[in-house]
Scaffold this motif. Structure first.
Motif, mmCIF file in Angstrom:
data_model
loop_
_atom_site.group_PDB
_atom_site.id
_atom_site.type_symbol
_atom_site.label_atom_id
_atom_site.label_comp_id
_atom_site.label_asym_id
_atom_site.label_seq_id
_atom_site.Cartn_x
_atom_site.Cartn_y
_atom_site.Cartn_z
ATOM 1 N N MET A 1 26.386 33.654 21.346
ATOM 2 C CA MET A 1 27.474 33.765 22.312
ATOM 3 C C MET A 1 27.411 35.112 23.019
ATOM 4 O O MET A 1 27.277 36.156 22.379
ATOM 5 N N ALA A 2 27.448 35.091 24.336
ATOM 6 C CA ALA A 2 27.328 36.321 25.110
ATOM 7 C C ALA A 2 28.560 37.204 24.923
ATOM 8 O O ALA A 2 29.683 36.717 24.792
ATOM 9 N N ALA A 3 28.319 38.518 24.884
ATOM 10 C CA ALA A 3 29.416 39.470 24.752
ATOM 11 C C ALA A 3 30.255 39.491 26.027
ATOM 12 O O ALA A 3 29.749 39.252 27.129
ATOM 13 N N THR A 4 31.525 39.764 25.860
ATOM 14 C CA THR A 4 32.399 39.898 27.017
ATOM 15 C C THR A 4 31.968 41.097 27.840
ATOM 16 O O THR A 4 31.771 42.189 27.292
ATOM 17 N N PRO A 5 31.786 40.959 29.147
ATOM 18 C CA PRO A 5 31.391 42.109 29.968
ATOM 19 C C PRO A 5 32.412 43.243 29.895
ATOM 20 O O PRO A 5 33.621 42.996 29.784
ATOM 21 N N VAL A 6 31.918 44.453 29.930
ATOM 22 C CA VAL A 6 32.812 45.606 30.046
ATOM 23 C C VAL A 6 33.591 45.507 31.352
ATOM 24 O O VAL A 6 34.824 45.660 31.385
ATOM 25 N N LEU A 7 32.873 45.243 32.428
ATOM 26 C CA LEU A 7 33.483 45.115 33.742
ATOM 27 C C LEU A 7 32.873 43.907 34.442
ATOM 28 O O LEU A 7 31.647 43.764 34.483
ATOM 29 N N SER A 8 33.728 43.045 34.949
ATOM 30 C CA SER A 8 33.274 41.875 35.703
ATOM 31 C C SER A 8 33.853 41.970 37.107
ATOM 32 O O SER A 8 35.074 41.968 37.286
ATOM 33 N N ILE A 9 32.970 42.067 38.099
ATOM 34 C CA ILE A 9 33.356 42.208 39.499
ATOM 35 C C ILE A 9 32.967 40.920 40.208
ATOM 36 O O ILE A 9 31.791 40.536 40.195
ATOM 37 N N GLN A 10 33.926 40.244 40.833
ATOM 38 C CA GLN A 10 33.644 38.958 41.459
ATOM 39 C C GLN A 10 34.153 38.925 42.901
ATOM 40 O O GLN A 10 35.338 39.158 43.160
ATOM 41 N N ASN A 11 33.210 38.679 43.822
ATOM 42 C CA ASN A 11 33.537 38.508 45.246
ATOM 43 C C ASN A 11 34.403 39.655 45.774
ATOM 44 O O ASN A 11 35.384 39.452 46.483
ATOM 45 N N TRP A 12 34.005 40.862 45.453
ATOM 46 C CA TRP A 12 34.797 42.064 45.718
ATOM 47 C C TRP A 12 34.612 42.552 47.158
ATOM 48 O O TRP A 12 33.496 42.608 47.676
ATOM 49 N N ALA A 13 35.725 42.883 47.788
ATOM 50 C CA ALA A 13 35.698 43.486 49.126
ATOM 51 C C ALA A 13 36.663 44.657 49.125
ATOM 52 O O ALA A 13 37.802 44.536 48.661
ATOM 53 N N CYS A 14 36.224 45.798 49.644
ATOM 54 C CA CYS A 14 37.062 46.993 49.616
ATOM 55 C C CYS A 14 36.704 47.907 50.783
ATOM 56 O O CYS A 14 35.647 47.775 51.400
ATOM 57 N N GLY A 15 37.607 48.825 51.085
ATOM 58 C CA GLY A 15 37.383 49.758 52.180
ATOM 59 C C GLY A 15 38.576 50.659 52.380
ATOM 60 O O GLY A 15 39.379 50.861 51.468
ATOM 61 N N TYR A 16 38.726 51.160 53.609
ATOM 62 C CA TYR A 16 39.736 52.181 53.856
ATOM 63 C C TYR A 16 40.781 51.769 54.890
ATOM 64 O O TYR A 16 41.959 52.072 54.737
ATOM 65 N N LEU A 17 40.374 51.093 55.956
ATOM 66 C CA LEU A 17 41.309 50.788 57.037
ATOM 67 C C LEU A 17 41.517 49.282 57.138
ATOM 68 O O LEU A 17 42.014 48.665 56.217
ATOM 69 N N ASP A 18 41.154 48.708 58.262
ATOM 70 C CA ASP A 18 41.441 47.289 58.485
ATOM 71 C C ASP A 18 40.279 46.360 58.149
ATOM 72 O O ASP A 18 40.469 45.147 58.051
ATOM 73 N N GLU A 19 39.090 46.909 58.005
ATOM 74 C CA GLU A 19 37.920 46.091 57.714
ATOM 75 C C GLU A 19 37.251 46.588 56.445
ATOM 76 O O GLU A 19 37.087 47.791 56.251
ATOM 77 N N PRO A 20 36.874 45.682 55.550
ATOM 78 C CA PRO A 20 36.194 46.123 54.327
ATOM 79 C C PRO A 20 34.819 46.706 54.632
ATOM 80 O O PRO A 20 34.125 46.273 55.549
ATOM 81 N N ILE A 21 34.451 47.695 53.839
ATOM 82 C CA ILE A 21 33.115 48.280 53.914
ATOM 83 C C ILE A 21 32.176 47.551 52.958
ATOM 84 O O ILE A 21 31.046 47.216 53.297
ATOM 85 N N VAL A 22 32.660 47.301 51.757
ATOM 86 C CA VAL A 22 31.911 46.521 50.771
ATOM 87 C C VAL A 22 32.420 45.082 50.813
ATOM 88 O O VAL A 22 33.634 44.849 50.817
ATOM 89 N N LYS A 23 31.503 44.133 50.871
ATOM 90 C CA LYS A 23 31.880 42.723 51.011
ATOM 91 C C LYS A 23 31.133 41.853 50.003
ATOM 92 O O LYS A 23 29.941 42.065 49.748
ATOM 93 N N ASP A 24 31.864 40.897 49.433
ATOM 94 C CA ASP A 24 31.276 39.838 48.599
ATOM 95 C C ASP A 24 30.368 40.410 47.505
ATOM 96 O O ASP A 24 29.257 39.931 47.281
ATOM 97 N N PHE A 25 30.862 41.429 46.802
ATOM 98 C CA PHE A 25 30.070 42.092 45.766
ATOM 99 C C PHE A 25 30.442 41.513 44.404
ATOM 100 O O PHE A 25 31.615 41.488 44.026
ATOM 101 N N SER A 26 29.456 41.069 43.648
ATOM 102 C CA SER A 26 29.675 40.547 42.302
ATOM 103 C C SER A 26 28.664 41.175 41.346
ATOM 104 O O SER A 26 27.483 41.343 41.687
ATOM 105 N N PHE A 27 29.153 41.510 40.162
ATOM 106 C CA PHE A 27 28.280 42.144 39.167
ATOM 107 C C PHE A 27 29.003 42.184 37.826
ATOM 108 O O PHE A 27 30.201 42.443 37.770
ATOM 109 N N ASP A 28 28.278 41.922 36.738
ATOM 110 C CA ASP A 28 28.813 42.039 35.382
ATOM 111 C C ASP A 28 28.051 43.127 34.639
ATOM 112 O O ASP A 28 26.810 43.134 34.638
ATOM 113 N N LEU A 29 28.803 44.024 34.006
ATOM 114 C CA LEU A 29 28.191 45.083 33.199
ATOM 115 C C LEU A 29 28.357 44.746 31.723
ATOM 116 O O LEU A 29 29.478 44.590 31.232
#
Length: 245
Positions: free
Chosen positions: A1-29
């Motif tokens: 059985m796989a260990a639970t990820p420390v951090l699971s990022i799914q379809n992440w979008a982030c930024g500062y103003l009205d438009e995201p800088i990072v888009k559709d980012f997914s990653f499990d650590l």
């Protein structure tokens, strides 16, 4: 059985103003792993790291820390859950001594626990004892970076986010800082690192993510990414052998 990820990022979008800088980012650590995020300037690497700590705007996506949703939590609550962040550039209190910086780093802990936490870092990083009464501003860049890592680690995080830890350091101090980061796995601390020194960062990492224009374009083992000729020539500024250690 796989260990639970420390951090699971799914379809992440982030930024500062009205438009995201990072888009559709997914990653499990995975637990106990060091992940290095690399890519060209302006790829969104630092923006991503700040958003994971809750410092900038999230547009969409899910973020789970040991399977607990945290995307709507403010940074202090993420820190209380076991996440620490060392931003890019000097982030200590330059006119205070190393001792005073460590006291501030542990001010949220009960007095007895704070003393134990500080002592643990002094034992881990011998430079703290040697520079204990020195102002942080009088330390070299590498020494300051180690103090900042010690400040972040003093609250016993389970995940350390660290942005450009080798920036501006001498070759010797760069090697020392990378060795300290590599050793965190021995204390069951997972790491997500943004690093402009590609060879140095990937050499101490388990996995790597390559970003370009705010998107993840490749993910794999650090050794595979380091030796991929497409990545080194297009995004990393030259073949691996041309990068400084």
């Amino acid at each position: 059985m796989a260990a639970t990820p420390v951090l699971s990022i799914q379809n992440w979008a982030c930024g500062y103003l009205d438009e995201p800088i990072v888009k559709d980012f997914s990653f499990d650590l995975e637990p106990g792993k060091i992940a290095c995020i690399v890519g060209s300037n302006g790829a969104g690497k630092s923006t991503l790291l700040r958003s994971l700590f809750g410092m900038i705007k999230r547009f969409s996506g899910e973020l789970r820390f040991f399977d607990q949703p945290i995307e709507n939590m403010p940074a202090p609550r993420r820190m209380a859950m076991g996440m620490s962040f060392v931003p890019q550039g000097r982030c200590n209190f330059p006119y205070l001594t190393v001792e005073e910086n460590m006291e501030l780093a542990t001010y949220t802990l009960p007095k007895a626990e704070a003393a134990i936490a500080v002592q643990a870092q002094v034992e881990k990083f011998d430079i703290l004892e040697r520079k204990w009464k020195d102002r942080a501003s009088n330390l070299s860049g590498g020494e300051q970076q180690i103090v900042e890592m010690a400040m972040a680690l003093a609250v016993s995080p389970r995940l350390l986010l660290i942005d450009e830890p080798s920036l501006g350091l001498s070759p010797k101090m760069r090697t020392d800082v990378f060795a300290k980061i590599k050793s965190l796995a021995d204390d069951d601390i997972s790491v997500i690192m943004v690093e402009q020194n590609v060879r140095g960062g990937l050499n101490i990492s388990d996995v790597a993510v390559v970003m370009d224009l705010g998107r993840k374009i490749m993910e794999g083992s650090a050794s595979e990414i380091l030796n991929d000729p497409r990545i080194s020539s297009v995004f990393l500024g030259g073949a691996p052998k041309e990068q400084a250690p």
